[in-house]
Design an enzyme around this catalytic site. Sequence first.
Site, short mmCIF file in Angstrom:
data_model
loop_
_atom_site.label_atom_id
_atom_site.label_comp_id
_atom_site.label_asym_id
_atom_site.label_seq_id
_atom_site.Cartn_x
_atom_site.Cartn_y
_atom_site.Cartn_z
N TYR A 1 4.87 74.30 62.73
CA TYR A 1 5.98 73.70 62.71
C TYR A 1 6.75 74.54 61.78
CZ TYR A 1 10.07 70.79 61.94
OH TYR A 1 11.59 70.30 61.88
N SER B 1 17.99 69.70 53.19
CA SER B 1 18.48 69.35 54.49
C SER B 1 18.80 67.94 54.86
CB SER B 1 17.17 69.64 55.48
OG SER B 1 17.18 69.01 56.81
N TYR C 1 23.40 68.12 59.44
CA TYR C 1 23.20 68.06 60.78
C TYR C 1 24.04 67.04 60.86
CZ TYR C 1 18.96 70.97 61.41
OH TYR C 1 18.08 72.20 61.45
N THR D 1 25.34 73.26 59.58
CA THR D 1 24.40 73.84 60.39
C THR D 1 25.09 73.69 61.89
OG1 THR D 1 22.55 73.87 59.06
CG2 THR D 1 22.11 74.38 61.32
N ARG E 1 10.33 75.45 71.58
CA ARG E 1 9.42 75.97 70.69
C ARG E 1 7.85 75.74 71.03
NH1 ARG E 1 12.43 73.56 65.35
NH2 ARG E 1 14.66 74.51 65.61
N LYS F 1 26.56 77.43 58.93
CA LYS F 1 25.54 78.18 59.09
C LYS F 1 25.09 78.40 60.51
CE LYS F 1 20.73 77.78 57.45
NZ LYS F 1 19.76 77.30 58.31
N HIS G 1 18.30 80.88 62.16
CA HIS G 1 17.62 79.85 61.95
C HIS G 1 16.30 80.33 61.97
CE1 HIS G 1 18.24 75.52 61.87
NE2 HIS G 1 16.86 75.40 62.05
N ARG H 1 14.31 80.50 65.40
CA ARG H 1 13.85 79.13 66.02
C ARG H 1 14.64 78.54 67.14
NH1 ARG H 1 10.12 76.90 61.96
NH2 ARG H 1 10.63 74.86 62.49
N ASP I 1 20.80 84.57 55.92
CA ASP I 1 19.34 84.39 56.04
C ASP I 1 18.69 84.75 57.43
OD1 ASP I 1 19.12 82.37 57.83
OD2 ASP I 1 19.32 80.75 56.51
N SER I 2 17.39 84.65 57.38
CA SER I 2 16.64 84.84 58.67
C SER I 2 15.71 86.17 58.19
CB SER I 2 17.22 84.82 59.98
OG SER I 2 17.66 83.60 60.38
N ARG J 1 11.85 88.47 53.14
CA ARG J 1 10.40 88.41 52.55
C ARG J 1 10.03 88.99 51.33
NH1 ARG J 1 11.26 85.04 55.69
NH2 ARG J 1 10.03 84.45 57.74
N GLY K 1 13.49 81.04 53.68
CA GLY K 1 12.62 79.74 54.17
C GLY K 1 11.29 79.79 54.16
N ARG K 2 10.78 80.28 55.13
CA ARG K 2 8.93 79.93 55.22
C ARG K 2 8.22 80.29 54.00
NH1 ARG K 2 11.22 82.09 60.11
NH2 ARG K 2 10.61 80.58 62.18
C1 LIG Z 1 10.15 74.35 58.82
C2 LIG Z 1 11.57 74.91 58.96
C3 LIG Z 1 12.45 73.73 58.77
C4 LIG Z 1 13.83 74.13 58.88
N1 LIG Z 1 14.66 73.26 58.76
C5 LIG Z 1 15.78 73.52 58.93
C6 LIG Z 1 16.94 72.29 58.59
O1 LIG Z 1 16.74 71.30 58.46
N2 LIG Z 1 18.27 72.68 58.59
C7 LIG Z 1 18.84 73.93 58.53
O2 LIG Z 1 20.03 74.17 58.67
N3 LIG Z 1 17.92 75.18 58.95
C8 LIG Z 1 16.49 74.50 58.87
N4 LIG Z 1 15.57 75.69 58.91
C9 LIG Z 1 16.12 77.09 58.94
C10 LIG Z 1 16.22 77.75 57.60
O3 LIG Z 1 17.35 76.87 56.93
C11 LIG Z 1 16.53 79.08 57.70
O4 LIG Z 1 17.63 79.39 58.40
C12 LIG Z 1 15.29 79.99 58.11
O5 LIG Z 1 14.01 79.52 57.63
C13 LIG Z 1 15.45 81.43 57.67
O6 LIG Z 1 14.59 82.31 58.07
P1 LIG Z 1 13.18 82.49 57.57
O7 LIG Z 1 12.16 81.36 57.52
O8 LIG Z 1 12.55 83.88 57.89
O9 LIG Z 1 13.51 82.81 55.92
C14 LIG Z 1 14.39 75.39 59.06
C15 LIG Z 1 13.46 76.48 59.08
C16 LIG Z 1 11.85 76.27 59.01
C17 LIG Z 1 10.95 77.38 58.80
#
Ligand SMILES: Cc1cc2nc3c(=O)[nH]c(=O)nc-3n(C[C@H](O)[C@H](O)[C@H](O)COP(=O)(O)O)c2cc1C
Length: 388
Positions: free
Chosen positions: A47, A129, A153, A179, A188, A261, A285, A288, A316-317, A320, A339-340
């Site tokens: 996930y 979130s 959201y 977002t 996915r 976002k 995102h 994703r 973002d995105s 690391r 994020g991750r």
């Molecule tokens: C497990 C997971 C859940 C996420 N849930 C949300 C969310 O609820 N709302 C949102 O705006 N972005 C969500 N995102 C996107 C993150 O806010 C962010 O844009 C993204 O993780 C950045 O990339 P990175 O993981 O490479 O740092 C999620 C990302 C991951 C990995």
Amino acid sequence: MTTPPLSFYASEIYLQGMSGNRPALPTDLSVIEAYAKERMEPEPFWYAAGAAGSGATHRANLEAFDRWRIVPRMLAGVSGRDPGATVLGTTIAAPVLTAPVGVQGIMHPDGERAVARATAELGIPMVLSTVSSHTLEEVAEANGDGVRWFQLYWPNDDDVCASFLARAKAAGYSALVVTLDTWMLGWRPHDLDNAYLPFLTGKGLANYFTDPAFCAALEKAPEEDLQAALGRWLPMFTGKDHTWEHLAFIREHWDGPILLKGIQHVEDAKQAADAGIEGIVVSNHGGRQVDGAIASLDALPAIVEAVGDRMEVLFDSGIRTGSDVVKAVALGAKAVLVGRPWVYGLALGGYDGVRHVLRSLLADVDLALALSGHAGFGDLRPDILQHR
Ligand SMILES: Cc1cc2nc3c(=O)[nH]c(=O)nc-3n(C[C@H](O)[C@H](O)[C@H](O)COP(=O)(O)O)c2cc1C
């Protein structure tokens, strides 16, 4: 007493080593995913790690950083540096925020509360979130005097939307991050192969299930009739996008700064600026949503050029490492969201795991800034980089 620099975490680790201790988790955040894969249950791991389609956008996000290289300067007199930043008028320890990540209870029972504590302690903002495992009020309590933003959201129900915004305001969330890229979930394959969508068991819906406007339309409380509550939630969460005109509704119900976002196109960034929006997060995102989309970093320079003087541009995105933060800021980002990496820290070590990951990143940020010869993030310009 003077506060030690962020890079002090390295000294702390080496000193601990004299007593035979090693960090419980890796310090290289580019390998923590592989480490987590060996140790986490497959469903929550994928996930977090999974991306849309073939993963092309996710890979592009990471590879884009490698095409930019920092050209370090010497004898720059930067030992008295300050890695802090100012975002929307608030001073923070470094230009780093935790990205909004949903349903953190599948990673660790403390979920968002652990992140709230760690970020407050480290002096960086968290973005909560909408689909959190703990209510926004519980998270605010854990965050105390920390800086917290709320990610929306955008519900397809005006009453619930207005109620969320009022609750977030009352609980001290100082900015709203709307977002735009996830009005439906992307394709996915990892989650599809596992037939895994935690929301369908009621996870990640704490804000909805405690919301007076959400519950008003239910005959029974969500704990008594989960299926009915899910039947109300699903069409509210997914399937309908909004248009620029609808932003007026958000503005009417939120009197603080708003950031959009998910922006990747220059014209969307200009439209946001024209609409008087205070900021954007240049984000895909974490790869994703749209497989085969451009790397988020590749979208950044032209967007900064177009609107950087009119609004706060965050990014973002793919972040690391500390050098990634330096590169994104040099290309014009005010700050970055991560994020991750800390999600794996949360899964593997709860609060301690999140704290370790964030301290590792912040130490690396401080060192990358200092060793490349810069006294502060305000000094960084694109010409400190070379494109390969
Ligand atoms: C497990 C997971 C859940 C996420 N849930 C949300 C969310 O609820 N709302 C949102 O705006 N972005 C969500 N995102 C996107 C993150 O806010 C962010 O844009 C993204 O993780 C950045 O990339 P990175 O993981 O490479 O740092 C999620 C990302 C991951 C990995």
